[in-house]
Design an enzyme around this catalytic site. Structure first.
Site, PDB file in Angstrom:
ATOM      1  N   SER A  81      -9.407   1.975   2.758  1.00 59.77           N
ATOM      2  CA  SER A  81      -8.542   2.719   1.872  1.00 59.77           C
ATOM      3  C   SER A  81      -7.582   1.829   1.092  1.00 59.77           C
ATOM      4  O   SER A  81      -6.952   2.280   0.138  1.00 59.77           O
ATOM      5  CB  SER A  81      -7.752   3.755   2.683  1.00 59.77           C
ATOM      6  OG  SER A  81      -6.913   3.153   3.646  1.00 59.77           O
ATOM      7  N   LYS A 126       0.847  -1.199   0.000  1.00 53.25           N
ATOM      8  CA  LYS A 126       0.000   0.000   0.000  1.00 53.25           C
ATOM      9  C   LYS A 126       0.877   1.242   0.000  1.00 53.25           C
ATOM     10  O   LYS A 126       1.879   1.311   0.736  1.00 53.25           O
ATOM     11  CB  LYS A 126      -0.913  -0.031   1.221  1.00 53.25           C
ATOM     12  CG  LYS A 126      -1.897   1.132   1.327  1.00 53.25           C
ATOM     13  CD  LYS A 126      -2.825   0.914   2.508  1.00 53.25           C
ATOM     14  CE  LYS A 126      -3.829   2.042   2.684  1.00 53.25           C
ATOM     15  NZ  LYS A 126      -4.785   1.760   3.781  1.00 53.25           N
ATOM     16  N   SER A 186      -9.758  -0.437   6.994  1.00 53.10           N
ATOM     17  CA  SER A 186      -9.199  -0.410   5.641  1.00 53.10           C
ATOM     18  C   SER A 186      -8.581  -1.725   5.202  1.00 53.10           C
ATOM     19  O   SER A 186      -8.398  -1.947   4.002  1.00 53.10           O
ATOM     20  CB  SER A 186      -8.142   0.695   5.540  1.00 53.10           C
ATOM     21  OG  SER A 186      -8.717   1.963   5.709  1.00 53.10           O
TER      22      SER A 186
END
Length: 472
Positions: A174, A100, A198
């Protein structure tokens, strides 16, 4: 040194790039599949890298990746692996993975989906470095809701990713790109984060597995904070086994992390675990009766294979309400205050509004919220005396991209109904696929446990995933 995967940012408004409608996840080879193929000589790490790059190129700018490592650099890494004198000493030998884009990888931009914020770090986050040292190959950095603020995956200046189930569904955020990289079969696992859900909501919306460890087991050094006191590095995979191998590698005390703590093994047999289930009337599906029916059907299977007890949900959801209706929003602003002041136009509007909202809280609000959270933690501690894990829906309903863009705050609140309280109450959790609704949308069960019950919830996730697959 790096190349972007054809993703041109547009900070004026998040572009929506349609992707082909899909029936669900298409998983690639597992970690064990790849290791077995390497040992037999059927495949090499170079073959794997070329296959991953071909898969990424075929999809194009679909919102999965922000930065992909240059082809030559990846091939050099693969060849270096092939020259290793004893690959059996590397538990992740030649295994590709994504990271990420809020975690540092040396030489790759860390952008948080905001090009104006980007910087290139000299060092790699320790949790990620442990994977690399174990032989894994970092393919690149994955898309996310900007500044890791949001659960829907649309808050990005890059192409908006969509669920592999089609129907215009969001991919969740996210950690949107990390989930898609796995669900599309490009990598067997990806590193993500989870402050408010997330690391669990995107897997739920893409039919895969998401694991939020107990805070502190995986180092957050090298992570750009969302809420520093709540942030958690997480893992997303297609199979539970593809979570446990990298977790075993990554879990380590890091004295540079103020929240670090040591893993505690849990050998409780799955058959002896008491599973807490709230009364169905306490569960909220936001008018989505099809999702409610699917969840209760999946939950009925659990009653057949384990001991269950009644568990009130109210203390958990009350804690969750504190996250965005309390001063933890101000904690987000502490990290980005100067950037918000100097570069407001570079931020996706809804993210900017959330960050700026943190300025309305004062010290009195902080202490009042901490006291209320302490009361709720005490209530939940009593509940853990009566149950070993709690099972909930991961999400109560789904949304399309258009629905989220039309009402970004309300839809985000709905998506976090069952996840917002996880880190506030110091829980660990695994989101596990549990079939489909009658109209073809993904269903996900979430197994939650108290802090340091990680081995317990992972073992249950593996057992229940097998039971659900056999039933289907």
């Amino acid at each position: 040194m790096t190349a972007t995967a054809g993703l041109a940012p547009d900070t004026a408004s998040p572009p929506v790039t349609p992707t082909p409608e899909g029936p669900g996840p298409t998983l690639g080879p597992s970690i064990e599949d790849l290791l077995t193929a390497y040992r037999s000589g059927e495949r090499t790490p170079t073959d794997t890298v070329l296959a991953v790059l071909a898969a990424i190129d075929e999809r194009g700018a679909d919102g999965t990746w922000i930065t992909v490592v240059e082809r030559d650099r990846l091939l050099r890494r693969a060849r270096d692996m092939e020259q290793h004198t004893d690959p059996t000493t590397l538990p992740l030998y030649g295994i590709p993975f994504g990271v990420k884009d809020s975690l540092d990888v040396a030489g790759l931009p860390t952008t948080l989906a905001c090009p104006e914020f980007a910087y290139v770090p000299d060092s790699t986050a320790p949790a990620v470095q442990r994977l690399i040292d174990a032989g894994a190959i970092c393919i690149g950095k994955t898309n996310l809701d900007q500044f890791a603020t949001g659960l829907n995956g649309t808050r990005t200046p890059y192409p908006v990713p969509r669920s592999v189930y089609g129907q215009g569904l969001i991919s969740g955020g996210s950690s949107s790109g990390s989930a898609l990289a796995v669900a599309l079969g490009q990598v067997p696992f990806a590193v993500a984060t989870d402050t408010a859900g997330s690391g669990r909501v995107p897997p739920a919306l893409n039919g895969i597995v998401g694991y939020k460890p107990s805070r502190g087991l995986l180092s957050t050094v090298g992570l750009v904070p969302a809420c520093r006191s709540l942030d958690c590095v997480t893992l997303i995979a297609g199979r539970v086994a593809d979570l446990t191998v990298p977790f075993d590698v990554m879990a380590a005390v890091d004295l540079d992390d103020p929240y670090t703590r040591e893993r505690r093994p849990d050998t409780t047999p799955s058959s002896d675990v008491r599973v807490g289930l709230p009364d169905p009337d306490e569960l909220q599906f936001f008018g989505d009766n099809v999702m409610r029916d699917a969840h209760l059907t999946a939950r009925a299977l659990l009653r057949q294979v384990c001991s269950t007890v009644d568990a009130p949900l109210a203390p958990f959801t009350a804690a969750g309400e504190l996250l965005y209706a309390g001063p933890w929003v101000a904690e987000r602003l502490t990290e980005f205050r100067d950037f918000v002041t100097d570069h407001a136009d570079a931020i996706v509007p809804v993210v900017r509004d959330i960050l700026q909202g943190g300025s309305r809280y004062d010290a009195l609000d902080v202490f009042a919220a901490q006291h209320r959270l302490g009361e709720l933690k005490a209530q939940v501690a009593h509940l853990w005396q009566q149950m070993d894990v709690l099972v909930l829906p991961t999400i109560g309903t789904t949304f399309t991209v258009d629905e989220v863009l039309a009402d970004p705050i309300a839809t985000n609140t709905v998506l976090g109904h069952y996840t917002h309280f996880g880190n506030l109450l110091d829980l660990c959790g695994v989101a596990v696929p549990a079939g489909l609704t009658t109209d073809g949308r993904p269903v996900s069960l979430m197994i939650l446990g108290p802090a340091l019950a990680d081995d317990r919830i992972l073992a249950l996730a593996a057992a229940w995933s097998a039971a659900i697959r056999s039933t289907r």
